[in-house]
Write an enzyme that holds these catalytic residues in place. Structure first.
Site, mmCIF file in Angstrom:
data_model
loop_
_atom_site.group_PDB
_atom_site.id
_atom_site.type_symbol
_atom_site.label_atom_id
_atom_site.label_comp_id
_atom_site.label_asym_id
_atom_site.label_seq_id
_atom_site.Cartn_x
_atom_site.Cartn_y
_atom_site.Cartn_z
ATOM 1 N N HIS A 1 -14.152 24.412 7.393
ATOM 2 C CA HIS A 1 -12.839 23.894 6.981
ATOM 3 C C HIS A 1 -12.486 24.389 5.573
ATOM 4 O O HIS A 1 -12.787 23.703 4.584
ATOM 5 C CB HIS A 1 -12.856 22.362 6.974
ATOM 6 C CG HIS A 1 -12.883 21.768 8.341
ATOM 7 N ND1 HIS A 1 -11.735 21.508 9.063
ATOM 8 C CD2 HIS A 1 -13.912 21.401 9.122
ATOM 9 C CE1 HIS A 1 -12.071 20.991 10.232
ATOM 10 N NE2 HIS A 1 -13.380 20.914 10.303
ATOM 11 N N SER B 1 0.842 -1.196 0.000
ATOM 12 C CA SER B 1 0.000 0.000 0.000
ATOM 13 C C SER B 1 0.878 1.247 0.000
ATOM 14 O O SER B 1 2.100 1.147 0.072
ATOM 15 C CB SER B 1 -0.930 -0.014 1.211
ATOM 16 O OG SER B 1 -0.177 -0.067 2.382
ATOM 17 N N MET C 1 -10.927 27.849 15.942
ATOM 18 C CA MET C 1 -11.743 29.046 16.186
ATOM 19 C C MET C 1 -12.297 28.990 17.617
ATOM 20 O O MET C 1 -12.298 29.986 18.337
ATOM 21 C CB MET C 1 -12.906 29.136 15.192
ATOM 22 C CG MET C 1 -13.823 30.308 15.502
ATOM 23 S SD MET C 1 -15.358 30.338 14.535
ATOM 24 C CE MET C 1 -16.580 30.178 15.823
ATOM 25 N N THR D 1 11.886 -6.904 -11.068
ATOM 26 C CA THR D 1 10.535 -6.923 -11.628
ATOM 27 C C THR D 1 9.642 -8.003 -11.001
ATOM 28 O O THR D 1 8.449 -8.062 -11.271
ATOM 29 C CB THR D 1 10.575 -7.168 -13.158
ATOM 30 O OG1 THR D 1 11.114 -8.471 -13.391
ATOM 31 C CG2 THR D 1 11.415 -6.129 -13.868
ATOM 32 N N LYS D 2 10.245 -8.852 -10.175
ATOM 33 C CA LYS D 2 9.479 -9.994 -9.657
ATOM 34 C C LYS D 2 8.221 -9.589 -8.873
ATOM 35 O O LYS D 2 7.154 -10.179 -9.084
ATOM 36 C CB LYS D 2 10.399 -10.878 -8.801
ATOM 37 C CG LYS D 2 9.848 -12.270 -8.533
ATOM 38 C CD LYS D 2 9.829 -13.161 -9.762
ATOM 39 C CE LYS D 2 11.169 -13.841 -9.955
ATOM 40 N NZ LYS D 2 11.261 -14.537 -11.238
ATOM 41 N N GLU E 1 -11.218 3.936 -8.458
ATOM 42 C CA GLU E 1 -10.041 3.436 -7.737
ATOM 43 C C GLU E 1 -10.488 2.424 -6.686
ATOM 44 O O GLU E 1 -11.359 2.703 -5.873
ATOM 45 C CB GLU E 1 -9.327 4.622 -7.065
ATOM 46 C CG GLU E 1 -8.141 4.191 -6.246
ATOM 47 C CD GLU E 1 -7.540 5.316 -5.392
ATOM 48 O OE1 GLU E 1 -7.839 6.509 -5.624
ATOM 49 O OE2 GLU E 1 -6.783 4.986 -4.469
ATOM 50 N N GLU F 1 -9.789 24.400 4.075
ATOM 51 C CA GLU F 1 -8.758 23.590 3.398
ATOM 52 C C GLU F 1 -9.339 22.634 2.361
ATOM 53 O O GLU F 1 -8.657 22.244 1.426
ATOM 54 C CB GLU F 1 -7.899 22.822 4.415
ATOM 55 C CG GLU F 1 -8.575 21.708 5.205
ATOM 56 C CD GLU F 1 -9.235 22.179 6.492
ATOM 57 O OE1 GLU F 1 -9.640 23.360 6.572
ATOM 58 O OE2 GLU F 1 -9.372 21.360 7.424
ATOM 59 N N GLY G 1 -10.214 19.628 15.528
ATOM 60 C CA GLY G 1 -9.886 18.588 16.488
ATOM 61 C C GLY G 1 -11.085 18.262 17.344
ATOM 62 O O GLY G 1 -12.110 18.944 17.289
ATOM 63 N N LEU H 1 1.490 3.309 -2.419
ATOM 64 C CA LEU H 1 2.272 3.591 -3.632
ATOM 65 C C LEU H 1 1.759 4.853 -4.335
ATOM 66 O O LEU H 1 2.387 5.342 -5.265
ATOM 67 C CB LEU H 1 2.221 2.411 -4.611
ATOM 68 C CG LEU H 1 2.989 1.159 -4.193
ATOM 69 C CD1 LEU H 1 2.859 0.085 -5.270
ATOM 70 C CD2 LEU H 1 4.464 1.468 -3.954
ATOM 71 N N LEU I 1 -3.155 9.512 -5.925
ATOM 72 C CA LEU I 1 -2.514 10.558 -6.732
ATOM 73 C C LEU I 1 -2.446 10.148 -8.194
ATOM 74 O O LEU I 1 -2.610 10.974 -9.092
ATOM 75 C CB LEU I 1 -1.097 10.838 -6.224
ATOM 76 C CG LEU I 1 -1.008 11.640 -4.936
ATOM 77 C CD1 LEU I 1 0.434 11.723 -4.467
ATOM 78 C CD2 LEU I 1 -1.568 13.040 -5.155
ATOM 79 N N CYS J 1 -12.039 25.691 12.781
ATOM 80 C CA CYS J 1 -13.022 24.906 13.511
ATOM 81 C C CYS J 1 -12.669 24.859 15.003
ATOM 82 O O CYS J 1 -12.914 25.834 15.703
ATOM 83 C CB CYS J 1 -13.159 23.527 12.879
ATOM 84 S SG CYS J 1 -14.785 22.805 13.189
HETATM 85 N N1 GLN Z 1 -14.760 19.315 18.233
HETATM 86 C C1 GLN Z 1 -15.362 20.470 17.660
HETATM 87 C C2 GLN Z 1 -16.833 20.271 17.351
HETATM 88 O O1 GLN Z 1 -17.295 19.156 17.257
HETATM 89 C C3 GLN Z 1 -14.616 20.927 16.430
HETATM 90 C C4 GLN Z 1 -14.658 19.944 15.314
HETATM 91 C C5 GLN Z 1 -13.627 20.240 14.275
HETATM 92 O O2 GLN Z 1 -12.645 20.917 14.543
HETATM 93 N N2 GLN Z 1 -13.792 19.700 13.093
HETATM 94 O O3 GLN Z 1 -17.556 21.226 17.178
#
Ligand code: GLN
Length: 545
Positions: free
Chosen positions: A517, A14, A383, A188-189, A140, A519, A353, A16, A20, A380
């Site tokens: 989020h 796994s 904040m 290559t095996k 995939e 990102e 988190g 590899l 991507l 999140c």
């Molecule tokens: N733990 C927080 C909540 O549940 C923030 C969640 C997160 O950061 N994605 O609201």
């Protein structure tokens, strides 16, 4: 055009880079003007990765429609213009769940329900329905060929080639061709064995992507072709490259997209790769370093913050600087103090988190960034930490907290709203501490109105934005007055005015926390505005030092 299907499998081991590789294939086909889509089929029993520990599974990627999906969907979106949904990620658990639900309902009319044909038919339907109206669907298969778990998926894709006709389906297999230093040669095996395994279940790969350290010589390619029963020009070198964004161009040089369109009998324009070439030229010239600390809990597993790392890198692309990430364990911050870890950095980011471990270290990091005028970006949970820090340090709310960590805090500045109007479901939703863990999150894209003359508005230059959420707890409007009096600016609010989406401070070079989020929506070709501005501020900070 009827949809053509590309099935990507992986062999030998796994990690590899199947995700991507699939994303890069999509990028190349899109550059030829084709309408593409993707699907990831994951062999585990969880219905979705939402409840899985990030240590085990890596990041949970959230789509606009609120699906909690595999992180490979993040690669697919970043490399192409697609926006994926719930239908683009299936797990064994989800397939079985649907078959068992039908069985209980009596849909199988008393028949014996079996892996073949019932499970395999369910898999085939999920693939065919998802592919709706696209030119090429790239599927995939998670796991490695030879695993017991992935067998039903492999059987389903085996059947699909006969169902669809050979011009309409293509098998691409990613394998490893290791370089053995002591022997001074590549071997290559492992590839031969992996292809043998695949053929034993009835799948003859059409194209092999061989992951290697060096470009494969024509002799080695010929040997692999002979032993694996593929054509020589279908043996493609997938060499390790400096940046993951080089992969599409490398594959193109190896002739991969030509091979694909020829074998699938597709007529397309020549690929337009100018934007990929320009992107890679920019990336090669990123030299000015900007050091960002990510203060979190899952720092030992970089996969847990995949989209975040990429979005920061994109912020660097936008500002022509090289973002260097310092992963800081928030529990260590509790022991050693924030200064110890943050005195050299140009920006501090506290990511999403859950739970109470390391929370005080995150709050201490916010305080350090605020007091020392280091750019701060809270996402999140980041904040929440910013709001708690301000409540405690500036508004005199001693012991302020989120009820996630301290259910009996005297000042629940972040709390669980028991009742709220949900934009996505368009109805009043209810939550309490005991509601089912999986079902109560605010998930997916929600609108956010931006207030003018704020960092948020300056960044986006738009009045309303849609961003993706994954959380339960919210800013508590009861504390709006004491906090805004002490300088907290609520710069992004839900259209009905009930939910705080962005907070910021203005007696600081750049201090912003968002409930969503961002990102998940950043792409290398269009870096996310908040990441672009955070990195710009951090670059300025580094130049002042
Ligand atoms: N733990 C927080 C909540 O549940 C923030 C969640 C997160 O950061 N994605 O609201």
């Amino acid at each position: 055009m009827k949809t053509k299907f590309i099935f990507v499998t992986g062999g030998v081991l796994s990690s590899l880079g199947k995700g991507l590789a699939s994303a890069s294939i999509g990028a190349l086909l899109e550059s030829r003007g084709l309408k593409i889509t993707f699907q990831k089929l994951d062999p585990y029993i969880n219905v979705d990765p939402g409840t899985m520990n990030p240590f085990q599974h890596g990041e949970v990627y959230v789509t606009d429609d609120g699906a909690e999906t595999d992180l490979d969907l993040g690669h697919y979106e970043r490399y192409t213009s697609v926006n994926l949904t719930q239908d683009n990620n299936f797990t064994t658990g989800r397939i079985y769940h649907s078959v068992i639900t039908k069985e209980r309902r009596g849909d199988y009319l008393g028949g014996t329900v079996q892996v073949i044909p019932h499970i395999t038919d369910e898999i085939k339907n999920s693939i065919l329905l998802m592919a709706n109206e696209t030119d090429v669907a790239i599927i995939e298969i998670g796991g490695t060929v030879g695993d017991i778990e992935s067998l039903p998926f492999l059987e389903a894709i085996r059947q699909l080639k006969s169902d669809l006709g050979k011009d309409n389906a293509l098998y691409i297999h990613l394998t490893l061709v290791p370089h053995i230093r002591t022997a001074g040669e590549v071997k290559t095996k492992p590839t031969q064995h992996s292809v043998k395994e695949l053929r034993s279940i009835g799948i003859q790969p059409d194209i092999l992507l061989c992951r290697t350290e060096q470009t494969l010589s024509p002799e080695i390619k010929a040997k692999i072709a002979l032993f694996c029963n593929v054509e020589k020009n279908a043996v493609i070198t997938a060499k390790d490259v400096e940046s993951i964004y080089e992969v599409p161009l490398f594959f193109h040089q190896e002739g991969l997209d030509d091979q694909i369109v020829e074998r699938l009998n597709i007529w397309t324009r020549a690929p337009r790769l100018e934007n990929w070439i320009a992107l890679n030229n920019t990336i090669k010239n990123l030299t000015v370093p900007v050091r960002i600390a990510i203060v979190g809990k899952y720092i030992h597993l970089k996969e847990s913050y995949k989209s975040l790392n990429e979005a920061l890198f994109h912020g660097g692309i936008a500002n022509h600087c090289k973002v260097i990430l310092d992963f800081v364990d928030s529990e260590e911050v509790e022991k050693e103090g924030a200064e110890h870890f943050l005195s050299e950095v140009d920006g501090v980011l506290v990511p999403g988190g859950f739970g109470s471990r390391g929370v005080e270290g995150k709050i201490a990091s916010v305080r350090y960034a605020r007091e020392n005028l280091v750019p701060y970006f809270g996402i999140c949970y980041g904040m929440h930490m910013a709001v708690i820090e301000l409540a405690r340090s500036k508004a005199g709310l001693v012991g302020a907290n989120t009820t996630e960590v301290s259910p009996n805090t005297p000042y629940p500045v972040i709390y669980l709203m028991s009742e709220w109007f949900d934009y996505r479901s368009q109805k009043i939703e209810h939550r309490d501490q005991d509601t089912d863990l999986g079902g109560t999150m605010r998930l997916g894209a929600y609108p956010c109105r931006l207030v003018t003359n704020t960092l948020a508005y300056e960044s986006y230059q738009q009045e309303e934005v849609f961003e993706r959420h994954r959380h339960r707890y919210e800013f508590n409007m009861e504390y709006k007055k004491p906090l805004t009096e002490k300088g907290l600016i609520l710069s992004g609010i839900s259209p009905d005015g009930s939910l705080v989406e962005i907070v910021e401070l203005h007696d600081h070079p750049w201090f912003l926390g968002c409930q969503f989020h961002p990102e998940f929506k950043s792409r290398p070709m269009s870096p996310h505005p908040l990441f672009r501005e955070f990195i710009r501020a951090s670059l300025e900070h580094s130049q002042k030092k």
